[in-house]
Design a protein around this motif. Structure first.
Motif, PDB file in Angstrom:
ATOM      1  N   PRO A 108       6.964  35.480 -62.379  1.00  0.00           N
ATOM      2  CA  PRO A 108       8.356  35.326 -61.958  1.00  0.00           C
ATOM      3  C   PRO A 108       8.463  34.971 -60.474  1.00  0.00           C
ATOM      4  O   PRO A 108       7.502  35.118 -59.722  1.00  0.00           O
ATOM      5  N   ALA A 109       9.618  34.518 -60.077  1.00  0.00           N
ATOM      6  CA  ALA A 109       9.863  34.168 -58.669  1.00  0.00           C
ATOM      7  C   ALA A 109       9.564  35.365 -57.773  1.00  0.00           C
ATOM      8  O   ALA A 109       9.715  36.521 -58.183  1.00  0.00           O
ATOM      9  N   SER A 110       9.125  35.069 -56.566  1.00  0.00           N
ATOM     10  CA  SER A 110       8.835  36.072 -55.531  1.00  0.00           C
ATOM     11  C   SER A 110       7.702  37.019 -55.907  1.00  0.00           C
ATOM     12  O   SER A 110       7.687  38.172 -55.482  1.00  0.00           O
ATOM     13  N   TYR A 111       6.741  36.560 -56.688  1.00  0.00           N
ATOM     14  CA  TYR A 111       5.574  37.378 -57.027  1.00  0.00           C
ATOM     15  C   TYR A 111       4.728  37.546 -55.776  1.00  0.00           C
ATOM     16  O   TYR A 111       4.539  36.592 -55.016  1.00  0.00           O
ATOM     17  N   PRO A 112       4.192  38.740 -55.526  1.00  0.00           N
ATOM     18  CA  PRO A 112       3.468  38.975 -54.269  1.00  0.00           C
ATOM     19  C   PRO A 112       2.101  38.289 -54.209  1.00  0.00           C
ATOM     20  O   PRO A 112       1.505  37.957 -55.232  1.00  0.00           O
ATOM     21  N   VAL A 113       1.621  38.124 -53.001  1.00  0.00           N
ATOM     22  CA  VAL A 113       0.293  37.580 -52.746  1.00  0.00           C
ATOM     23  C   VAL A 113      -0.742  38.482 -53.409  1.00  0.00           C
ATOM     24  O   VAL A 113      -0.624  39.706 -53.387  1.00  0.00           O
ATOM     25  N   GLY A 114      -1.766  37.876 -54.032  1.00  0.00           N
ATOM     26  CA  GLY A 114      -2.825  38.662 -54.644  1.00  0.00           C
ATOM     27  C   GLY A 114      -3.624  37.843 -55.633  1.00  0.00           C
ATOM     28  O   GLY A 114      -3.311  36.686 -55.918  1.00  0.00           O
ATOM     29  N   SER A 115      -4.667  38.470 -56.161  1.00  0.00           N
ATOM     30  CA  SER A 115      -5.525  37.849 -57.169  1.00  0.00           C
ATOM     31  C   SER A 115      -5.195  38.489 -58.512  1.00  0.00           C
ATOM     32  O   SER A 115      -5.277  39.709 -58.658  1.00  0.00           O
ATOM     33  N   GLY A 137       8.574  25.463 -56.780  1.00  0.00           N
ATOM     34  CA  GLY A 137       8.817  25.439 -55.339  1.00  0.00           C
ATOM     35  C   GLY A 137       7.510  25.290 -54.592  1.00  0.00           C
ATOM     36  O   GLY A 137       6.436  25.280 -55.186  1.00  0.00           O
ATOM     37  N   ALA A 138       7.611  25.180 -53.290  1.00  0.00           N
ATOM     38  CA  ALA A 138       6.408  25.083 -52.456  1.00  0.00           C
ATOM     39  C   ALA A 138       5.518  26.284 -52.748  1.00  0.00           C
ATOM     40  O   ALA A 138       5.990  27.402 -52.904  1.00  0.00           O
ATOM     41  N   SER A 139       4.232  26.042 -52.856  1.00  0.00           N
ATOM     42  CA  SER A 139       3.310  27.103 -53.246  1.00  0.00           C
ATOM     43  C   SER A 139       1.968  26.922 -52.566  1.00  0.00           C
ATOM     44  O   SER A 139       1.689  25.884 -51.980  1.00  0.00           O
ATOM     45  N   VAL A 162       0.011  32.496 -50.808  1.00  0.00           N
ATOM     46  CA  VAL A 162       1.244  32.638 -50.028  1.00  0.00           C
ATOM     47  C   VAL A 162       2.354  32.944 -51.023  1.00  0.00           C
ATOM     48  O   VAL A 162       2.469  32.266 -52.050  1.00  0.00           O
ATOM     49  N   ALA A 163       3.150  33.966 -50.747  1.00  0.00           N
ATOM     50  CA  ALA A 163       4.238  34.322 -51.660  1.00  0.00           C
ATOM     51  C   ALA A 163       5.139  33.116 -51.894  1.00  0.00           C
ATOM     52  O   ALA A 163       5.447  32.369 -50.970  1.00  0.00           O
ATOM     53  N   VAL A 164       5.523  32.913 -53.146  1.00  0.00           N
ATOM     54  CA  VAL A 164       6.355  31.766 -53.500  1.00  0.00           C
ATOM     55  C   VAL A 164       7.727  32.251 -53.938  1.00  0.00           C
ATOM     56  O   VAL A 164       7.871  33.328 -54.501  1.00  0.00           O
ATOM     57  N   ALA A 165       8.735  31.448 -53.660  1.00  0.00           N
ATOM     58  CA  ALA A 165      10.110  31.840 -53.974  1.00  0.00           C
ATOM     59  C   ALA A 165      10.517  31.477 -55.400  1.00  0.00           C
ATOM     60  O   ALA A 165      11.546  31.925 -55.880  1.00  0.00           O
ATOM     61  N   SER A 166       9.703  30.676 -56.073  1.00  0.00           N
ATOM     62  CA  SER A 166      10.051  30.244 -57.423  1.00  0.00           C
ATOM     63  C   SER A 166       8.943  30.624 -58.406  1.00  0.00           C
ATOM     64  O   SER A 166       7.852  31.020 -58.013  1.00  0.00           O
ATOM     65  N   ALA A 167       9.229  30.483 -59.688  1.00  0.00           N
ATOM     66  CA  ALA A 167       8.277  30.856 -60.731  1.00  0.00           C
ATOM     67  C   ALA A 167       7.072  29.922 -60.767  1.00  0.00           C
ATOM     68  O   ALA A 167       7.145  28.771 -60.356  1.00  0.00           O
ATOM     69  N   ILE A 185      -3.506  24.472 -55.473  1.00  0.00           N
ATOM     70  CA  ILE A 185      -2.229  23.781 -55.614  1.00  0.00           C
ATOM     71  C   ILE A 185      -1.362  24.203 -54.437  1.00  0.00           C
ATOM     72  O   ILE A 185      -1.154  25.399 -54.217  1.00  0.00           O
ATOM     73  N   THR A 186      -0.855  23.233 -53.693  1.00  0.00           N
ATOM     74  CA  THR A 186      -0.122  23.558 -52.461  1.00  0.00           C
ATOM     75  C   THR A 186       1.280  22.946 -52.401  1.00  0.00           C
ATOM     76  O   THR A 186       1.918  23.001 -51.357  1.00  0.00           O
ATOM     77  N   THR A 187       1.746  22.372 -53.503  1.00  0.00           N
ATOM     78  CA  THR A 187       3.068  21.750 -53.490  1.00  0.00           C
ATOM     79  C   THR A 187       3.840  22.127 -54.749  1.00  0.00           C
ATOM     80  O   THR A 187       3.275  22.651 -55.706  1.00  0.00           O
ATOM     81  N   ALA A 188       5.125  21.831 -54.748  1.00  0.00           N
ATOM     82  CA  ALA A 188       5.940  21.982 -55.950  1.00  0.00           C
ATOM     83  C   ALA A 188       5.635  20.794 -56.840  1.00  0.00           C
ATOM     84  O   ALA A 188       5.968  19.662 -56.512  1.00  0.00           O
ATOM     85  N   THR A 189       4.948  21.049 -57.958  1.00  0.00           N
ATOM     86  CA  THR A 189       4.488  19.943 -58.794  1.00  0.00           C
ATOM     87  C   THR A 189       4.080  20.450 -60.168  1.00  0.00           C
ATOM     88  O   THR A 189       3.980  21.652 -60.397  1.00  0.00           O
ATOM     89  N   THR A 190       3.825  19.538 -61.065  1.00  0.00           N
ATOM     90  CA  THR A 190       3.200  19.844 -62.346  1.00  0.00           C
ATOM     91  C   THR A 190       1.769  19.339 -62.256  1.00  0.00           C
ATOM     92  O   THR A 190       1.538  18.149 -62.071  1.00  0.00           O
ATOM     93  N   THR A 191       0.807  20.259 -62.354  1.00  0.00           N
ATOM     94  CA  THR A 191      -0.601  19.929 -62.178  1.00  0.00           C
ATOM     95  C   THR A 191      -1.339  20.067 -63.503  1.00  0.00           C
ATOM     96  O   THR A 191      -1.520  21.184 -63.996  1.00  0.00           O
ATOM     97  N   ALA A 192      -1.742  18.962 -64.081  1.00  0.00           N
ATOM     98  CA  ALA A 192      -2.557  18.971 -65.297  1.00  0.00           C
ATOM     99  C   ALA A 192      -4.009  19.187 -64.876  1.00  0.00           C
ATOM    100  O   ALA A 192      -4.628  18.292 -64.306  1.00  0.00           O
ATOM    101  N   ILE A 193      -4.536  20.360 -65.138  1.00  0.00           N
ATOM    102  CA  ILE A 193      -5.887  20.691 -64.709  1.00  0.00           C
ATOM    103  C   ILE A 193      -6.917  20.147 -65.694  1.00  0.00           C
ATOM    104  O   ILE A 193      -7.930  19.594 -65.297  1.00  0.00           O
TER     105      ILE A 193
END
Length: 94
Positions: free
Chosen positions: A58-65, A82-84, A38-43, A16-24
């Motif tokens: 939560p917002a600003s969660y760090p990069v990782g698995s 937000g962009a993700s 990539v770190a994201v600024a939003s939840a 997922i690479t955009t700010a969106t609602t993704t029904a998987i």
């Protein structure tokens, strides 16, 4: 939205690479992990088919698995405000 990939274990992944609602999926599934590329600024919110949040990064969660290992979720939707850039790894067999 992103493309889905399947590995030999049966797990699938969706990027997922955009700010969106993704029904998987709308079926019962097992959410194995989310990889934040990539770190994201939003939840980032994980929801079931009823729209109930089952996990929130939560917002600003760090990069990782992040191993979530959430089983028996009926329907899987990821909401990115937000962009993700993240990868969702799940098993559609439940």
């Amino acid at each position: 939205m992103g493309r889905q990939f399947t590995d030999p274990s049966g797990f699938r992944s969706q990027r997922i690479t955009t700010a969106t609602t993704t029904a998987i999926t709308t079926k019962r599934t097992y959410l194995h992990r989310i990889v934040i590329l990539v770190a994201v600024a939003s939840a980032i919110t994980v929801q079931n088919a009823a729209g109930t949040a089952v996990f929130v990064f939560p917002a600003s969660y760090p990069v990782g698995s992040y191993e979530l290992n959430l089983g028996d979720i009926t329907g899987l939707t990821i909401v990115t405000a937000g962009a993700s850039d993240l990868l969702v790894v799940f098993d559609p067999r439940g």
